[in-house]
Design a protein around this motif. Structure first.
Motif, PDB file in Angstrom:
ATOM      1  N   VAL A   1     -36.882   8.274  14.098  1.00 27.25           N
ATOM      2  CA  VAL A   1     -37.459   9.586  13.823  1.00 27.25           C
ATOM      3  C   VAL A   1     -36.444  10.471  13.111  1.00 27.25           C
ATOM      4  O   VAL A   1     -36.769  11.162  12.134  1.00 27.25           O
ATOM      5  N   LEU A   2     -35.206  10.465  13.561  1.00 28.73           N
ATOM      6  CA  LEU A   2     -34.167  11.267  12.921  1.00 28.73           C
ATOM      7  C   LEU A   2     -33.906  10.819  11.488  1.00 28.73           C
ATOM      8  O   LEU A   2     -33.748  11.647  10.591  1.00 28.73           O
TER       9      LEU A   2
ATOM     10  N   SER B   1     -35.478  14.439   0.367  1.00 27.31           N
ATOM     11  CA  SER B   1     -36.486  14.321  -0.681  1.00 27.31           C
ATOM     12  C   SER B   1     -37.007  15.694  -1.105  1.00 27.31           C
ATOM     13  O   SER B   1     -37.173  15.977  -2.291  1.00 27.31           O
TER      14      SER B   1
ATOM     15  N   ILE C   1     -36.973  12.774   4.580  1.00 26.84           N
ATOM     16  CA  ILE C   1     -37.959  13.750   4.111  1.00 26.84           C
ATOM     17  C   ILE C   1     -37.262  15.030   3.666  1.00 26.84           C
ATOM     18  O   ILE C   1     -37.577  15.585   2.611  1.00 26.84           O
ATOM     19  N   LEU C   2     -36.292  15.478   4.430  1.00 24.75           N
ATOM     20  CA  LEU C   2     -35.556  16.697   4.084  1.00 24.75           C
ATOM     21  C   LEU C   2     -34.813  16.536   2.758  1.00 24.75           C
ATOM     22  O   LEU C   2     -34.891  17.398   1.881  1.00 24.75           O
TER      23      LEU C   2
ATOM     24  N   ASN D   1     -33.660   7.384  16.882  1.00 31.85           N
ATOM     25  CA  ASN D   1     -32.901   7.175  15.644  1.00 31.85           C
ATOM     26  C   ASN D   1     -33.828   7.033  14.439  1.00 31.85           C
ATOM     27  O   ASN D   1     -33.548   7.569  13.366  1.00 31.85           O
TER      28      ASN D   1
ATOM     29  N   LEU E   1     -36.022   9.241   9.441  1.00 30.67           N
ATOM     30  CA  LEU E   1     -37.180   9.616   8.632  1.00 30.67           C
ATOM     31  C   LEU E   1     -37.174  11.115   8.338  1.00 30.67           C
ATOM     32  O   LEU E   1     -37.467  11.535   7.216  1.00 30.67           O
ATOM     33  N   SER E   2     -36.831  11.919   9.314  1.00 32.34           N
ATOM     34  CA  SER E   2     -36.745  13.366   9.099  1.00 32.34           C
ATOM     35  C   SER E   2     -35.695  13.702   8.060  1.00 32.34           C
ATOM     36  O   SER E   2     -35.905  14.555   7.195  1.00 32.34           O
ATOM     37  N   LEU E   3     -34.557  13.036   8.135  1.00 30.18           N
ATOM     38  CA  LEU E   3     -33.487  13.262   7.177  1.00 30.18           C
ATOM     39  C   LEU E   3     -33.928  12.855   5.768  1.00 30.18           C
ATOM     40  O   LEU E   3     -33.682  13.584   4.802  1.00 30.18           O
TER      41      LEU E   3
END
Length: 89
Positions: free
Chosen positions: A12-13, A22, A19-20, A10, A15-17
Motif C-alpha cells: 500500500v505504501l 506520478s 501515485i504521488l 508495504n 503504491l501510494s508513493l
C-alpha cells in the motif's frame, strides 16, 4: 500473520508513493497552456465573416485568432459569440 500484514502495508505504501510521484511529474511535464482572457464579445450577424469582424473592430487577424482559439471561421452562425477584445496569453 504479522508478516502478511507487513507485506500488505508495504504494498500500500509503495503504491501510494508511485501515485504521488506520478501526480507530481504530470504537473511539471504537462504544464497547462495559458488560455486567452476575453473582455468583450459580440454576436455574429448575418453575412459576417471572421475577417469582417476583425476589420470592424480594427484587429489583426492574428490577434483575432489568438483570442478566439477554438473558433471555426468556416462555420460561423448568427448569434454566435466571438471575442473582440482581450488578452492573448
Amino acid at each position: 500473520m504479522a508478516k502478511a500484514n507487513n507485506r500488505s502495508l508495504n504494498l500500500v505504501l509503495m503504491l501510494s508513493l508511485l501515485i504521488l510521484v506520478s501526480m507530481v511529474e504530470s504537473s511539471f511535464l504537462g504544464a497547462k497552456k495559458a488560455t486567452p482572457q476575453c473582455d468583450t464579445v459580440v454576436g455574429v450577424e448575418s453575412g459576417d465573416t471572421c475577417l469582417d469582424i476583425a476589420e470592424k473592430f480594427q484587429l489583426s487577424t492574428e490577434f483575432f485568432d489568438s483570442i478566439n482559439p477554438n473558433l471555426n471561421c468556416d462555420a460561423l452562425f448568427v448569434g454566435q459569440w466571438v471575442c473582440v477584445d482581450g488578452t492573448a496569453n
